[in-house]
Enzyme design. Structure first.
Site, PDB file in Angstrom:
ATOM      1  N   PHE A   1       3.451  -6.864  11.276  1.00 62.87           N
ATOM      2  CA  PHE A   1       2.323  -5.988  10.994  1.00 62.87           C
ATOM      3  C   PHE A   1       2.836  -4.790  10.212  1.00 62.87           C
ATOM      4  O   PHE A   1       3.693  -4.043  10.690  1.00 62.87           O
ATOM      5  CB  PHE A   1       1.682  -5.534  12.313  1.00 62.87           C
ATOM      6  CG  PHE A   1       0.384  -4.836  12.108  1.00 62.87           C
ATOM      7  CD1 PHE A   1      -0.782  -5.557  11.933  1.00 62.87           C
ATOM      8  CD2 PHE A   1       0.336  -3.453  12.072  1.00 62.87           C
ATOM      9  CE1 PHE A   1      -1.981  -4.913  11.722  1.00 62.87           C
ATOM     10  CE2 PHE A   1      -0.872  -2.798  11.854  1.00 62.87           C
ATOM     11  CZ  PHE A   1      -2.035  -3.536  11.686  1.00 62.87           C
TER      12      PHE A   1
ATOM     13  N   ASP B   1       1.600 -15.268  -7.089  1.00 66.10           N
ATOM     14  CA  ASP B   1       0.584 -14.214  -7.063  1.00 66.10           C
ATOM     15  C   ASP B   1       1.227 -12.865  -6.746  1.00 66.10           C
ATOM     16  O   ASP B   1       0.843 -12.188  -5.805  1.00 66.10           O
ATOM     17  CB  ASP B   1      -0.494 -14.575  -6.028  1.00 66.10           C
ATOM     18  CG  ASP B   1      -1.736 -13.715  -6.190  1.00 66.10           C
ATOM     19  OD1 ASP B   1      -1.817 -12.954  -7.168  1.00 66.10           O
ATOM     20  OD2 ASP B   1      -2.614 -13.793  -5.320  1.00 66.10           O
TER      21      ASP B   1
END
Ligand SMILES: *[C@@H]1O[C@H](CO)[C@@H](O)[C@H](O)[C@H]1NC(C)=O
Ligand SMILES: *[C@@H]1O[C@H](CO)[C@@H](O)[C@H](O)[C@H]1NC(C)=O
Ligand SMILES: *[C@@H]1O[C@H](CO)[C@@H](O)[C@H](O)[C@H]1NC(C)=O
Ligand SMILES: *[C@@H]1O[C@H](CO)[C@@H](O)[C@H](O)[C@H]1NC(C)=O
Ligand SMILES: *[C@@H]1O[C@H](CO)[C@@H](O)[C@H](O)[C@H]1NC(C)=O
Ligand SMILES: *[C@@H]1O[C@H](CO)[C@@H](O)[C@H](O)[C@H]1NC(C)=O
Length: 931
Positions: free
Chosen positions: A727, A773
């Protein structure tokens, strides 16, 4: 390969001539004997009591081919049967007495088939000067089109790369030979489990020999034959002589032989049986291959190297050129022998230009007669016009012919008389017929302008490339014809269009195959059979538009409605409910059985499915995974607690969560698929596989990379399937950029992020994984201010819709970040580490523009063809206001058209670090002046 060790066959016949003992030895030595190998020992012939002797070769050692040490004769220089087939060595043996005795050693050089390699000019290879991406002397590109049960038609087009880094389970050997002809012979023992499985499926499908042919007017062939470990094959071999089967220990041996040309790309299209299937595992989807092509292009080796892998050292001497394929030497005039180290007494005529195709009518040529290792007494030229030219004592002479006309054609001979009366001559045949480029007509005076790369012929005018016709090649082939001179008929069926250059068919909806003759397989329909039918209850589905033809009693658009007669409408409500309940029960039972059946083998099935999916997208990635990879990262869903939603898109969602591990609870980002459709599933597979590959192959102690988002595990055996990631407390770089006040000095901090991301790219490059990407929205920043590359495929559509544009031609059912994509990715949908570098340039732009959306010529949205057009014209993103020149230069280097010209991540890292330091310095100055 010549065997090592003692090679000689020693036949000693002693002619013991009274006491003095004239000894005659004889030895055979193969011409390919290595330098240093033993020819024979003189000692064994002279017998006992001769320990303290000295041996010396005093005569017969022409061109110093041998040397003697400790009375043992060795090869000193490469031998060549064709040049010197035998030697009569005189050896002086000096013993105690100090009086040498002589013995003769008759050395017979033995001819070895296929040696020395022949320098074949037809396939003379280029010498590569610039450092390329690959070290192979050929670019071999494989193009395949296959149709799978679920996948529809998939096209794969990629370079064959034999240099994969060795994997724990892999054993891949590669060999190459080539002697006198222009045939590339290569043998490969697949060692990686994924390769073995693929080869095995071909073997089981009886596809063990494959013939591929060049264009119709070219007799070139490429043959692939598969053998099993015992060297058995199921195919009738026509070209046995073309195979090369070295002793290797492998499950399967794949041999490839191809006619190659030294200077042009060869194209081969394979003849495929009506139905061939490739299976990627026993439970996996079958693919039916309907198109297989190879492009073989010689790119050459760096100087002094040769072989397919450019790993052999050239041995040519005296300025000889080394053949890139087999290492044969092309001697300079005056030299001969395998490595061109034996003087050659000769006379030669050297023409400039040397390539006769560059000698034109109205042009000129110089003929230079030279004498090598001979003393010329007199020299004489004879010309086609029957005149002669005499020179006394000259060792060389030049004749120049200007304004060449047909009457100059013919034989030019240079004859040399040596001092000892020998006559040696050389001839040159002049045959100029063509006009110089751009000229035409009898006397080459007319201009010739051909469009579309047509070349000009002196008599015929423009010779047009395939697909073009007309006096100046201005006209495209008529519909229905293609090829050179538009002479070939298209064979495309079902209204498919045909490419005027190569006749390739572009199938209409519902059809596939090389000539579009085959309807989509059951269950698929539409363009390239990419759509899955929605028909239920064993209805058949139309191959073109997917309409369903129901089987009784079903009706409705998808055949999922029961046909009821009028009476049944009057069923009492209670009865209808009973029917529904019964139906539901039956379905439930069926479903449970299905699940039970599935459960038993869920793991391998899932893994195979993912692998298959990956194989379609990225072979390199699939190769990086070792069996059991998915299982090793599987987490128990019970250990996971989900908290609030932190990101949401049309098909992906991210929640914050807590994962219970052996030592502690950690906060994780939980990404899951929101809709279980094909696109999301693909992206999910890709992200899981890429991150596992990064973590299992990483060089760091605990796996992974400091600048790539950390993986904690995956949940794939229960729903929802999810990926557990670290996270990142500070969130997306893009948002941080947008919130940043636009101060000049603040760029320095972001340059540090850029340096960190370049390190992530370096790691991906090492692992041969393309991210596909790279963009500011996919960079996360951790609480300790470290940038981490994330989003290996899933959260594409979490963001603004304009960023990802559907590619339009429904070839790829993906949303694509067009403005971040490299030119070649836009054109061919190919993503590589080099195309990531391009995207990284756009990421730098985003940083310098503080998170602004990139736009070309102020247009927010551009279609893919328009964008390609602009980029091809050289248009690039403008320099953002306030961006230092040095940083903009880095961006521009990332956007070079030629992928291999773009900087490597390591170079980017260094250049960005320098930019960062300069910007920091600027910041300090600014702060000081403002105080
Ligand atoms: C080698 O040379 C010697 C001396 O010239 C001669 O006697 C002998 O016969 C030669 N041997 C062969 C095999 O020619
Ligand atoms: C070799 O031996 C012969 C006679 O045995 C002698 O005449 C000659 O000089 C010797 N050559 C050399 C180089 O020692
Ligand atoms: C060179 O290669 C071509 C094509 O393989 C072959 O036809 C020709 O005979 C070869 N030439 C020599 C000198 O071996
Ligand atoms: C391959 O050939 C064998 C023997 O001819 C045959 O039994 C088998 O069915 C074939 N396999 C396929 C997939 O065609
Ligand atoms: C080629 O030469 C290099 C350097 O001299 C050497 O290290 C290498 O082993 C050689 N390779 C072969 C195949 O002989
Ligand atoms: C014959 O040809 C040679 C070489 O092209 C030239 O130098 C010479 O002048 C010609 N002689 C005559 C008589 O044309």
């Amino acid at each position: 390969m010549p065997p090592n060790g003692v090679l000689f066959v020693l036949v000693i016949y002693l002619v013991t001539d009274c006491t003095l003992g004239t000894l005659q030895l004889s030895a055979n030595v193969p011409e390919n004997a290595q330098v240093g190998e033993i020819v024979t020992s003189v000692r064994s012939a002279i017998g006992e009591g001769w320990e303290e002797v000295r041996c010396e070769i005093v005569a017969g050692n022409r061109n110093i081919r041998f040397l003697v040490t400790d009375c043992v004769i060795h090869v000193a220089r490469p031998l060549d049967y064709g040049v010197e087939p035998s030697y009569n060595l005189t050896v002086n043996v000096t013993g105690y007495s100090g009086n040498p005795e002589q013995l003769y050693v008759d050395v017979q050089v033995q001819n070895v088939g296929g040696y020395p390699p022949v320098y074949n000019d037809t396939c003379e290879m280029p010498v590569r000067t610039e450092k390329g991406k690959s070290n192979l002397s050929f670019d071999i590109k494989l193009t395949m089109e296959a149709v799978g049960e679920e996948a529809g038609v998939v096209s794969v087009s990629k370079n064959v790369d034999f240099r994969r880094k060795p994997k724990p389970f892999s054993f891949s050997e590669f060999y190459v030979t080539g002697n006198s002809d222009c045939v590339l012979k290569a043998t490969w023992g697949p060692g990686h489990y994924a390769d073995i499985r693929t080869v095995e499926s071909l073997w089981q499908g009886n596809l063990t020999c494959l013939y591929c042919y060049g264009p119709p007017d070219d007799a070139s062939v490429l043959v692939v034959v598969i053998f099993d470990g015992r060297r058995h094959t199921k195919c009738d071999i026509v070209h046995y002589d073309r195979l090369f089967l070295p002793a290797i220990d492998s499950h399967f041996i794949v041999t490839l032989s191809a006619d190659v040309s030294g200077n042009k790309r060869q194209h081969f299209r394979c003849e495929l049986p009506e139905k061939i299937s490739v299976v990627a595992g026993k439970d996996a989807t079958q693919f039916e291959v309907n198109l297989l092509e190879f492009d073989v292009e010689p790119v050459g080796c760096p100087p002094n190297k040769y072989g397919l892998l450019c790993d052999q050292n050239c041995t040519c001497e005296n300025g000889a050129r080394c053949h890139g394929l087999n290492g044969a030497c092309k001697c300079q005039p005056g030299w001969q022998g395998v490595v061109c180290d034996i003087p050659h007494s000769t006379v030669v005529i050297i023409a400039t230009p040397s390539d006769s195709r560059q000698i034109y009518i109205s042009g000129s040529v110089t003929l230079h007669c030279r004498v090598f290792h001979l003393a010329a007494d007199r020299m004489m030229w004879t010309f086609p016009n029957k005149t002669e030219k005499w020179l006394q004592g000259a060792q060389e002479d030049r004749v120049r012919i200007h304004n060449i006309q047909s009457e100059h054609n013919g034989t030019y001979t240079c004859t040399v008389l040596t001092g000892d009366g020998a006559v040696v001559n050389a001839s040159y045949e002049l045959q100029a017929v063509a006009c110089p480029p751009g000229k035409t007509g009898e006397s080459c005076e007319e201009e010739c302008v051909c469009s579309h790369g047509g070349s000009c012929d002196r008599w015929a005018g423009c010779v047009c490339p395939p697909g073009w016709t007309g006096t100046t090649c201005q006209t495209s082939c008529q519909v229905g014809s293609y090829g050179q001179g538009c002479s070939r008929r298209c064979r495309c069926q079902h209204d498919a269009t045909c490419s005027p250059t190569d006749g390739r068919c572009n199938c209409t909806e519902g059809w596939f195959g090389s000539n579009c003759s085959r309807p989509c397989p059951a269950g698929l329909y539409g363009r390239k059979c990419r759509h899955a039918c929605a028909c239920k209850n064993s209805a058949t589905c139309h191959n073109v538009d997917g309409t369903c033809t129901c089987v009784s009693p079903w009706t409705g658009k998808f055949c999922d409605v029961i046909e009821t007669d009028t009476d049944s409408n009057t069923f009492p409500l209670s009865l209808q409910i009973v029917i529904l309940i019964v139906a539901a029960l039956v379905l439930l039972i069926l479903y449970k059985r299905q699940m039970a059946k599935h459960g038993a083998q869920e793991e391998p099935l899932e893994e195979t499915r993912v692998l298959l999916e990956l194989r379609n997208m990225e072979d390199d990635l699939a190769q990086s995974l070792q069996p059991g990879w998915l299982n090793r990262w599987e987490r128990n869903a019970d250990d996971l607690t989900l908290d609030e939603l932190v990101g949401l898109g049309a098909s992906a969602q991210i929640r914050r969560g807590r994962l219970r591990t052996a030592d502690a609870d950690v906060t994780v980002a939980v990404k899951s698929v929101r809709i279980e459709d094909r696109r999301c599933y693909r992206a999910f597979c890709r992200e899981v596989a890429a991150l596992i590959a990064v973590h299992e192959n990483g060089e760091e102690e605990n796996g992974g990379h400091p600048n790539i988002v950390k993986l904690f595990g995956v949940v794939t055996t229960s729903t929802p399937k999810c990926i557990l990631l670290e996270f990142a407390a500070k969130g997306e770089l893009l948002l941080i950029l947008k919130q940043q006040p636009r101060l000049n000095g603040s760029l320095g901090r972001f340059a540090r992020y850029a340096v960190q991301i370049s390190r992530a790219l370096e790691e991906l490059r090492r692992l041969r994984i393309a991210h596909g990407d790279v963009a500011a929205r996919n960079v996360l920043v951790s609480c300790d201010d470290v940038a981490k590359l994330a989003d290996f495929g899933l959260a594409h559509d979490v963001y603004a819709e304009t960023t990802y544009v559907s590619s339009g031609n429904d070839d790829v059912d993906e949303l694509l970040p067009l403005k971040w994509m490299a030119l070649e990715s836009l054109e061919s949908r190919e993503f590589t580490c080099e195309s990531d570098t391009w995207s990284f340039g756009v990421l730098l732009w985003e940083i310098a523009a503080f998170g602004e959306e990139p736009s070309y010529q102020r247009q927010r949205q551009l279609s893919c063809p328009k964008l390609v057009g602009l980029l091809r014209q050289g248009v690039r993103l403008d320099r953002p206001p306030g961006c230092p020149d040095k940083l903009y230069d880095v961006m521009k280097s990332c956007w070079r058209e030629e992928p291999s010209a773009r900087p490597e991540p390591a170079e980017l890292e260094q250049r960005l670090a320098e930019c960062g330091q300069e910007m920091d310095a600027l910041l300090v100055v600014e702060k000081e002046t403002s105080v």
